[in-house]
Design an enzyme around this catalytic site. Structure first.
Site, mmCIF file in Angstrom:
data_model
loop_
_atom_site.group_PDB
_atom_site.id
_atom_site.type_symbol
_atom_site.label_atom_id
_atom_site.label_comp_id
_atom_site.label_asym_id
_atom_site.label_seq_id
_atom_site.Cartn_x
_atom_site.Cartn_y
_atom_site.Cartn_z
ATOM 1 N N GLU A 19 35.135 45.816 31.699
ATOM 2 C CA GLU A 19 35.096 46.027 33.152
ATOM 3 C C GLU A 19 35.081 47.519 33.463
ATOM 4 O OE1 GLU A 19 33.958 43.610 35.123
ATOM 5 O OE2 GLU A 19 35.718 42.341 34.757
ATOM 6 N N ASP A 154 26.186 42.905 36.731
ATOM 7 C CA ASP A 154 26.015 41.599 37.365
ATOM 8 C C ASP A 154 24.558 41.136 37.280
ATOM 9 O OD1 ASP A 154 28.621 42.124 38.047
ATOM 10 O OD2 ASP A 154 28.127 42.798 40.066
HETATM 11 C C1 GLA Z 1 31.153 45.032 39.987
HETATM 12 C C2 GLA Z 1 29.844 45.804 39.862
HETATM 13 C C3 GLA Z 1 29.430 45.938 38.404
HETATM 14 C C4 GLA Z 1 30.583 46.445 37.537
HETATM 15 C C5 GLA Z 1 31.863 45.680 37.824
HETATM 16 C C6 GLA Z 1 33.054 46.259 37.128
HETATM 17 O O1 GLA Z 1 30.974 43.701 39.619
HETATM 18 O O2 GLA Z 1 28.817 45.156 40.580
HETATM 19 O O3 GLA Z 1 28.308 46.778 38.313
HETATM 20 O O4 GLA Z 1 30.750 47.819 37.696
HETATM 21 O O5 GLA Z 1 32.151 45.644 39.214
HETATM 22 O O6 GLA Z 1 32.947 46.052 35.763
#
Ligand code: GLA
Length: 344
Positions: A19, A154
């Site tokens: 994350e 994502d």
């Molecule tokens: C969100 C963002 C991703 C990533 C996560 C953290 O989901 O859209 O790009 O940075 O937070 O891991």
């Protein structure tokens, strides 16, 4: 865009581990889930507009196809995707876009990437488009139209996922490698903390800015290149931010080993360690998320951690055989990626 009606589905995603590493050229291990967003594109024979109907919100939008104006919320995703696809050379036609979904909004399961991917696959003519290219396009829409400086996690999870697998993504090279995620009689669940998270607001953009500041102070272009003693060389809070990113990348590698060895107890401990790091070093947790983690642990979870951008959203937990997750939890398993369901 196709001359016929097209139905496309974009799944949500869960990130098993890794994350706040994507925008630091690091590693992550997400998977697409079964729930998601479905977009039906119905060609309009007259006019020069795109109409959009968000059924779950009971809202609609209409805008000129040739030059979508700026908007807020879900409308920004639709307008930005239409503008982005045309800028990338896709020929679109007037149509009505009907949006349905069964993903909770703001729950950290990436309803936004699900919507972006479903829109792209409903609108582009090519049935086998370049999925990494589309992921980049969807991410730019989120950055430029929605104002959230999110990375590619994502969108890649949603567009490149594989049933039964998590994806090891190396954000430096964008190499995506499927990793079997077979848990036997163990299961993964998510529990919504009830605190809605918004990437465009909240601390997400602030954390990105801190990572950039850390890179500048260290004289590197990305935290992937940070030296082993980076945390000791930086002032607070940059020191802790950098430590989270380094230890989280290591946990992705450790999780892949634990899965290969079917050591699910070790996988649970890695979820706990990731959560502690996100809470203490990255300071991305809130009281509602901590309460959800406590509920899950109380129910016997072998490990639990916040997923997604943080500052709200859902908690992911791993339960062993015989342990019963809280009634409000949602079982999650790796499903297929975004795809066209029907054309014609
Ligand atoms: C969100 C963002 C991703 C990533 C996560 C953290 O989901 O859209 O790009 O940075 O937070 O891991």
């Amino acid at each position: 865009m196709a001359e016929q009606r097209v139905v496309a589905h974009g799944p949500g995603r869960v990130n098993l581990i890794g994350e706040h590493t994507d925008y630091n050229d690091g590693l992550a291990l997400p998977f697409a889930i079964d729930r998601g967003v479905t977009v039906t594109a119905v060609p309009l024979l007259t006019g020069d507009e795109i109409e959009a109907v968000a059924n779950d919100l009971g809202e609609r939008d209409a805008f000129p196809l040739a030059a979508p104006p700026r908007a807020e919320g879900w409308r920004a995703f639709v307008r930005g995707t239409v503008a982005g696809l045309q800028a990338a050379g896709h020929v679109l036609r007037p149509c009505r876009l009907i949006i349905d979904g069964d993903l909770p909004h703001g729950a950290g399961l990436s309803s936004s990437a699900a919507l972006g991917a479903a829109l792209c696959l409903a609108l582009v003519e090519d049935e086998n488009p370049d999925r990494i290219g589309l992921a980049k396009l969807c991410s730019r829409v989120e950055n430029d139209w929605v104002g959230a400086e999110t990375g590619l996690l994502d969108q890649l999870a949603v567009l490149c996922g594989e049933a039964g697998h998590a994806l090891r993504i190396d954000f430096r090279t964008l190499a995506v490698v499927p990793v079997p995620l077979e848990l036997g009689d163990w299961q993964l669940v998510t529990l919504d903390s009830g605190a809605s998270h918004e990437h465009a607001a909240g601390g997400y953009n602030e954390r990105r800015a801190e990572c950039r500041a850390a890179c500048e102070a260290l004289g590197v272009t990305s935290l992937r290149d940070a030296p082993p003693d980076a945390a000791e060389r930086l002032p607070e809070p940059l020191s802790r931010r950098v430590r989270h990113v380094a230890t989280e990348n290591a946990r992705v590698a450790a999780m892949i080993e634990a899965l290969a060895a079917e050591d699910f107890a070790a996988a649970g401990r890695l979820l706990d360690a990731s959560h502690a790091s996100l809470r203490d070093d990255y300071e991305a947790s809130v009281v509602e998320v901590e309460a959800a983690v406590a509920d899950l642990r109380h129910a016997g979870a072998a490990g639990a951690r916040m997923v997604g951008g943080g500052f709200g959203g859902s908690v992911l937990a791993l339960f062993g055989p015989g342990a019963v997750p809280p009634a409000a939890a949602l079982a999650v398993a790796p499903g297929p990626p975004a795809r066209r369901l029907r054309a014609g």
